[in-house]
Design a protein around this motif. Structure first.
Motif, short mmCIF file in Angstrom:
data_model
loop_
_atom_site.label_atom_id
_atom_site.label_comp_id
_atom_site.label_asym_id
_atom_site.label_seq_id
_atom_site.Cartn_x
_atom_site.Cartn_y
_atom_site.Cartn_z
N SER A 35 0.82 -1.20 0.00
CA SER A 35 0.00 0.00 0.00
C SER A 35 0.86 1.25 0.00
N GLY A 36 0.22 2.37 -0.26
CA GLY A 36 0.91 3.65 -0.29
C GLY A 36 0.14 4.60 -1.19
N PRO A 37 0.48 5.89 -1.15
CA PRO A 37 -0.27 6.88 -1.90
C PRO A 37 -0.25 6.61 -3.41
N SER A 38 -1.25 7.14 -4.08
CA SER A 38 -1.34 6.99 -5.52
C SER A 38 -0.07 7.49 -6.21
N GLY A 39 0.44 6.71 -7.14
CA GLY A 39 1.62 7.12 -7.89
C GLY A 39 2.94 6.80 -7.22
N CYS A 40 2.91 6.09 -6.06
CA CYS A 40 4.18 5.83 -5.34
C CYS A 40 4.96 4.68 -5.96
N GLY A 41 4.34 3.92 -6.88
CA GLY A 41 5.11 2.88 -7.57
C GLY A 41 4.67 1.45 -7.30
N LYS A 42 3.49 1.26 -6.73
CA LYS A 42 3.04 -0.10 -6.36
C LYS A 42 2.89 -1.00 -7.59
N SER A 43 2.19 -0.48 -8.62
CA SER A 43 1.98 -1.30 -9.82
C SER A 43 3.31 -1.59 -10.51
N THR A 44 4.23 -0.64 -10.44
CA THR A 44 5.56 -0.85 -11.03
C THR A 44 6.25 -2.03 -10.36
N VAL A 45 6.14 -2.12 -9.03
CA VAL A 45 6.75 -3.23 -8.30
C VAL A 45 6.14 -4.56 -8.76
N LEU A 46 4.81 -4.59 -8.89
CA LEU A 46 4.16 -5.83 -9.35
C LEU A 46 4.63 -6.20 -10.76
N ARG A 47 4.74 -5.20 -11.62
CA ARG A 47 5.19 -5.48 -13.00
C ARG A 47 6.63 -6.01 -13.00
N CYS A 48 7.47 -5.46 -12.12
CA CYS A 48 8.86 -5.95 -12.04
C CYS A 48 8.88 -7.40 -11.57
N ILE A 49 8.04 -7.74 -10.59
CA ILE A 49 8.01 -9.13 -10.09
C ILE A 49 7.54 -10.07 -11.21
N ALA A 50 6.53 -9.63 -11.94
CA ALA A 50 5.97 -10.48 -13.00
C ALA A 50 6.90 -10.58 -14.20
#
Ligand SMILES: Nc1ncnc2c1ncn2[C@@H]1O[C@H](COP(=O)(O)OP(=O)(O)OP(=O)(O)O)[C@@H](O)[C@H]1O
Length: 241
Positions: A35-50
């Motif tokens: 979790s974290g504020p919008s735009g902090c990079g959460k989806s980017t982390v998931l894309r890197c893992i995938a």
């Protein structure tokens, strides 16, 4: 459980002007929230893992296998990862049954052998199997999307705000299914959400991010306090678990 089980990852890189610098571990079971504020990079982390995004530097090890390091990069299609997005992208011309088995390894018969009825039962999809997906509610569609991801037999499931498009009533109906499958199928899940109630219900493990960085309370308490001030929806005791 051996020490090697679960995910160990660190990603350092940039997308355009956005810089990220994250490091975290994930146990080999249960749901962990990100979790974290919008735009902090959460989806980017998931894309890197995938493996959908390649960070310039860092590493990603899962159950002792190297998915990424300085020399090696396993492409997305070779990683045993399931991905569920905010909006379920189902095939509109197909039935629920056809959507469920689409993309599962092997043929139709193989997918029937490899847990089809278990997934259908856990997600309560029996009565919907022969319906066209255009005839489903938003929550039902999302259950089909989760079922489809599970039938690909992932060893790790990544969920990017899977319930955020649903109203509170639908969310409440689907949450028990999420809890049930992670327990019964023993798949570790990394689950992005902004919703404190949702996270409290599903898990007590949380990775908090801000401005491209992860905060690890056991390593750096100053950073934890900064994170809580900037994103007060999460309190220190929860982070300190
Ligand atoms: N393809 C891209 N090109 C340039 N910048 C991007 C791209 N994708 C994401 N970004 C930027 O990277 C940053 C992190 O985006 P990301 O989608 O990972 O955040 P997030 O925490 O998942 O956001 P949200 O909670 O709003 O979904 C943002 O500043 C975003 O604008």
């Amino acid at each position: 459980m051996t020490q090697d089980q679960g995910l160990r990852a660190a990603f350092y890189g940039r997308i355009g002007a956005f810089r990220y610098n994250v490091e975290f571990t994930l146990p080999g079971h249960g749901i962990t929230a990100l979790s974290g504020p919008s735009g902090c990079g959460k989806s980017t982390v998931l894309r890197c893992i995938a493996g959908l995004e390649r960070s310039a530097e860092g590493y990603c090890h899962f159950n002792g296998r190297i998915w990424q390091d300085g020399r090696k990069f396993i492409p997305a299609w070779k990683r045993p990862v399931g991905f569920v997005f905010q909006h379920p992208s189902l095939f509109p011309h197909m039935s629920v049954r056809q959507n469920l088995v689409f993309g599962s390894p092997g043929n139709w018969r193989a997918s029937l052998r490899s847990g089809f009825s278990e997934v259908v039962t856990i997600l309560d999809l029996e009565t919907l199997l022969d319906r066209n997906v255009t005839q489903l509610s938003g929550g039902e569609k999302q259950r089909v999307a989760i079922g489809r991801a599970l039938l690909r037999r992932p060893l790790l499931l990544l969920m990017d705000e899977p319930l955020s498009a649903l109203d509170q009533a639908r969310k409440s109906r689907i949450l028990p299914y999420l809890k049930a499958f992670s327990k019964r199928m023993n798949i570790p899940v990394l689950y992005i959400s902004h919703d404190r109630k949702e996270i409290d219900y599903l898990t007590d493990r949380i990775i908090l991010m801000d401005a491209g960085q992860t905060f690890n309370p056991s390593i750096n308490h100053d950073m934890e306090n900064t994170a809580c001030r900037k994103y007060p929806v999460f309190s220190a005791p929860l982070l300190g678990e």
